[in-house]
Scaffold this active site. Structure first.
Site, PDB file in Angstrom:
ATOM      1  CB  SER A   1       6.164  -0.153  -2.152  1.00  0.00           C
ATOM      2  OG  SER A   1       6.240  -0.947  -3.309  1.00  0.00           O
ATOM      3  N   GLY A   2       2.981  -0.025  -1.391  1.00  0.00           N
ATOM      4  CA  GLY A   2       1.615  -0.108  -1.887  1.00  0.00           C
ATOM      5  C   GLY A   2       1.223   1.211  -2.508  1.00  0.00           C
ATOM      6  N   GLY A   3      -0.047   1.336  -2.801  1.00  0.00           N
ATOM      7  CA  GLY A   3      -0.535   2.564  -3.393  1.00  0.00           C
ATOM      8  C   GLY A   3      -0.276   3.767  -2.499  1.00  0.00           C
ATOM      9  CG  PHE A   4      -2.294   4.388   0.701  1.00  0.00           C
ATOM     10  CD1 PHE A   4      -2.883   5.555   0.275  1.00  0.00           C
ATOM     11  CD2 PHE A   4      -3.064   3.261   0.853  1.00  0.00           C
ATOM     12  CE1 PHE A   4      -4.228   5.603   0.007  1.00  0.00           C
ATOM     13  CE2 PHE A   4      -4.412   3.305   0.592  1.00  0.00           C
ATOM     14  CZ  PHE A   4      -4.999   4.470   0.161  1.00  0.00           C
ATOM     15  N   GLY A   5       2.339   4.164  -0.176  1.00  0.00           N
ATOM     16  CA  GLY A   5       3.699   4.486   0.230  1.00  0.00           C
ATOM     17  C   GLY A   5       4.469   3.233   0.577  1.00  0.00           C
TER      18      GLY A   5
ATOM     19  CG  LEU B   1       7.826  -5.386   6.232  1.00  0.00           C
ATOM     20  CD1 LEU B   1       6.715  -5.189   7.232  1.00  0.00           C
ATOM     21  CD2 LEU B   1       8.239  -6.841   6.198  1.00  0.00           C
TER      22      LEU B   1
ATOM     23  CB  VAL C   1       5.067  -1.169   4.500  1.00  0.00           C
ATOM     24  CG1 VAL C   1       4.733  -1.572   5.922  1.00  0.00           C
ATOM     25  CG2 VAL C   1       3.830  -0.689   3.782  1.00  0.00           C
TER      26      VAL C   1
ATOM     27  CG  ASP D   1      -7.522   0.396   0.316  1.00  0.00           C
ATOM     28  OD1 ASP D   1      -7.885  -0.151  -0.750  1.00  0.00           O
ATOM     29  OD2 ASP D   1      -6.343   0.688   0.559  1.00  0.00           O
TER      30      ASP D   1
END
Ligand SMILES: *[C@@H]1O[C@H](CO)[C@@H](O)[C@H](O)[C@H]1NC(C)=O
Ligand SMILES: *[C@@H]1O[C@H](CO)[C@@H](O)[C@H](O)[C@H]1NC(C)=O
Ligand SMILES: *[C@@H]1O[C@H](CO)[C@@H](O)[C@H](O)[C@H]1NC(C)=O
Ligand SMILES: *[C@@H]1O[C@H](CO)[C@@H](O)[C@H](O)[C@H]1NC(C)=O
Ligand SMILES: *[C@@H]1O[C@H](CO)[C@@H](O)[C@H](O)[C@H]1NC(C)=O
Ligand SMILES: *[C@@H]1O[C@H](CO)[C@@H](O)[C@H](O)[C@H]1NC(C)=O
Length: 645
Positions: free
Chosen positions: A358-362, A356, A364, A476
């Site tokens: 990708s963000g700063g955390f990994g 779906l 999705v 956040d």
């Protein structure tokens, strides 16, 4: 007497030259279809499906309405115009095996047979005629191949407008807009029926092309809206119909129903009575089984079978090892733990097609939980530092009990080797950021929607800060963490995820987190008040339809907060409002949101309101002093700048 007869004659002559016979036909299936001219691989199946190609390689087929249709008015005068026309049809592309081709096109052409045309060119043109203005061909292609450089195709799943050339003048990936202004991509080659609408307004000279899977209905916005004068391209009389071809890759291309009309909207098709295309034979599985049976007879084949068995056993073992997990004892103590196997299945093995974002955390992934059938989003975080993971899971598992209409419901978690997997309910309309900054094609969020989303997020924060068992700081808040459910309510996601990184005390990752309040940089400690700061930036972002930092904007505009503050001081606050709203908003509400945004993002935490006060302002239960002296420091801008660098 004679003079008046001549006059009448002249009037009639003039009238007839500027009037055309209106054409209007509808085929709900082609069983009793007359008036169609077929050639090449095109035929009508016994079920009444118009088959353009039959799944063999390098064939092409044409199906055109048998009589030519008048397309130009006053063809020999200066005022020549194209008539308006409208058509809708349902097509189905069935491919056996991987990747088919080439595609099909709705075409307006000078002949029914398109002599000399060839397969790579969708049966419309050939290498030497491609691009020649003497072709007089207008087509809308549904192309499932990214051809050679010659065609400049954008991808292998697109719709394009072709004028005398297979190099499309405009093209778009197959997709449609939902009622909630969300863009949904889909596969032309899925084997499912797809409906297309092509509308040309000969006066406004606008061509609209719209497609969607059959079950969806006509989207309110076209996929392509293209200003083009077709009068120099078309001839006075033209044929309308379909052309399709296959090449080294092949598919079967079918038309299930078709309606066409000049000077009016094409009649709707009777979707429930359209014929179904023949389903491809499922040959492979049965032939394998019988192959094995015969194999047992000869000893040579026995060896083969043994090898097969060995292979399948080791494959099975390998699969099991791949899915195995060895939870530490403590993990079993915490609720909401989901087995890795389930998540692996749900996301089809964390396949790229299920991503779906990708963000700063990994990363999705989307998925469907095998046990319950629930649609979920799975966030996969690769955490190198094991430090703090246990405390984090303890917290997350505890928060699994949180329920609030403005929070994304948390479903569970899983830890496997270095990976932490967090599972939450899937939010059908995705992130607020895509609506604000990316989905212009599908229309905008109205002011009402924006105001409601902002209120929802504020309520979610009040719950976290004051109404849950303990104070939870979100840490956040930003537009990509505000997710929109089916009813377009704003819901906060990724609650306290930032904490995982704060625990790691890695100053580098700090910079990618949310909108950072100045005191956070000094102390490294998030508080409810630093959430309020970030919420303030969110308010500005939503009202202005702009990111907090826009490097390409003129310097005095590049930092959103500074720009809004400047305009406020000059008494020209409304200049910052998202111009795309076109002035349709409630002035008092917009002013309130902008001022509140500034009040919340002041640099001294003590002077910011609480989220409960924010709600009171938004609900009009309390009024914001208009001349409140706002406290800002130079540091604010620096913080925002470093976040984005
Ligand atoms: C075929 O064309 C004829 C005359 O051109 C018309 O009368 C008839 O209705 C048409 N049939 C269909 C199925 O469109
Ligand atoms: C498909 O059509 C082509 C061209 O008409 C023909 O030669 C071929 O035999 C057809 N194949 C099948 C499987 O019907
Ligand atoms: C290409 O098409 C044109 C007309 O569309 C035809 O005259 C010509 O012969 C074709 N060329 C080849 C190589 O088939
Ligand atoms: C375009 O087609 C016409 C007619 O077929 C031909 O005479 C002409 O040379 C072609 N032009 C180019 C640039 O190929
Ligand atoms: C687009 O359409 C015009 C005709 O209006 C044509 O001259 C032009 O070459 C076309 N192709 C592209 C890729 O723009
Ligand atoms: C084409 O789409 C635009 C934008 O939605 C719309 O305003 C226009 O009326 C449509 N025109 C036709 C002919 O459908």
């Amino acid at each position: 007497m004679a003079a008046s007869t001549v006059l009448l004659f002249l009037v009639l002559l003039l009238a007839s030259s500027s009037l055309s016979v209106n054409i209007d036909f509808t085929y709900n299936g082609f069983k009793s279809a007359t008036n169609l001219s077929l050639d090449g691989s095109a035929r009508i199946t016994s079920d009444g499906v118009l088959q353009l190609t039959n799944g063999t390689y390098k064939v092409m087929g044409h199906a055109f309405f048998v009589s030519p249709i008048q397309m130009l008015l006053n063809p020999r005068s200066m005022t020549q115009t194209t008539i308006s026309f409208s058509t809708t049809f349902v097509f189905d592309i069935i491919t056996v095996g991987n990747g088919g081709g080439h595609g099909l096109a709705f075409a307006v052409a000078p002949t029914k047979t398109l002599e000399g045309s060839c397969c790579q060119y969708l049966g419309l043109l050939n290498r030497s005629s491609n691009g020649n203005s003497s072709n007089h061909i207008f087509a809308v292609e549904f192309d499932t191949v990214q051809g050679s450089d010659l065609f400049k195709d954008i991808d292998d799943n697109h719709v394009g407008v072709d004028i005398n050339s297979l190099v499309s003048n405009v093209s778009e990936t197959a997709s449609y807009c939902t009622a909630n202004s969300r863009m949904v991509n889909f596969e032309l080659e899925s084997g499912q029926p797809i409906q297309a609408w092509i509308d040309y307004d000969g006066v406004a000279k606008i061509l609209n092309v719209t497609i969607s899977p059959l079950s969806v209905g006509k989207p309110s916005r076209p996929l392509i809206s293209y200003a083009i004068d077709l009068s120099p391209i078309l001839k006075e009389y033209m044929y309308v119909g379909f052309s399709s071809s296959t090449g080294k890759l092949s598919s079967s291309h079918y038309i299930l129903g078709w309606s066409f009309r000049t000077n009016g909207a094409a009649r709707s098709l009777d979707l429930s009575h359209l014929p179904l295309p023949p389903q491809p034979a499922k040959a492979s599985s049965t032939s394998k089984a019988s192959g094995i049976k015969i194999g047992v007879i000869s000893s040579l084949s026995t060896l083969l079978v043994a090898a097969l068995v060995l292979f399948s056993v080791s494959w099975h073992l390998w699969q099991r090892a791949k899915l195995a997990e060895t939870p530490e004892d403590w993990e079993l103590d915490y609720p909401h733990r989901i087995p890795y196997k389930d998540l692996y299945k749900a996301t089809k093995g964390f396949r790229e097609t299920e991503l779906l974002g990708s963000g700063g955390f990994g990363l999705v992934y989307k998925g469907t939980l095998p046990r319950t059938g629930e649609e979920v989003a799975v966030k996969k975080i690769s955490s190198n530092s094991r430090q703090g993971v246990r405390e984090f899971i303890a917290e997350v598992a505890c928060m699994g009990r949180m329920r609030h209409k403005n929070l994304v419901p948390f479903q569970g978690w899983c830890k496997r080797n270095g990976d932490l997997l967090l599972v939450s309910e899937s939010m059908p309309n995705g992130g607020l950021d895509t609506f604000l900054f990316e989905s212009e094609k599908c229309g905008l969020l109205s002011w009402d929607q924006r105001f409601r989303i902002l209120k929802g997020v504020a309520l979610g924060l009040v719950y976290l800060h004051e109404e849950w068992e303990q104070v939870v700081v979100h840490r956040d808040i930003k537009s990509s963490n505000v997710l929109l459910d089916a009813a377009m309510n704003g819901r906060l996601g990724d609650i306290s995820l930032a904490r995982l990184y704060e625990r790691g005390k890695n100053p580098h990752t700090m910079l990618v987190v949310g909108y950072i309040a100045p005191e956070l940089v000094r102390t490294g400690r998030s508080t409810a008040s630093s959430d309020v700061f970030a919420y303030g930036i969110l308010l500005l972002e939503v009202a202005c339809g702009r990111r907090p930092f826009e490097p390409t904007a003129p310097t005095e505009h590049s930092l959103l907060m500074e720009w809004v503050r400047g305009c406020k001081m000059r008494g020209r606050l409304l200049e910052v409002v998202d111009p795309r709203l076109g002035g349709s908003y409630v002035r008092e509400e917009v002013e309130l949101v902008l001022k509140l945004g500034l009040v919340c993002s002041q640099s001294i935490p003590e002077v910011r309101p609480t989220m409960r006060q924010v709600i009171q302002y938004l609900n009009g239960d309390d009024s914001l002093a208009d001349d409140a002296a706002l406290v800002f420091s130079e540091a604010d801008s620096l913080v925002l700048a470093s976040r984005n660098s």
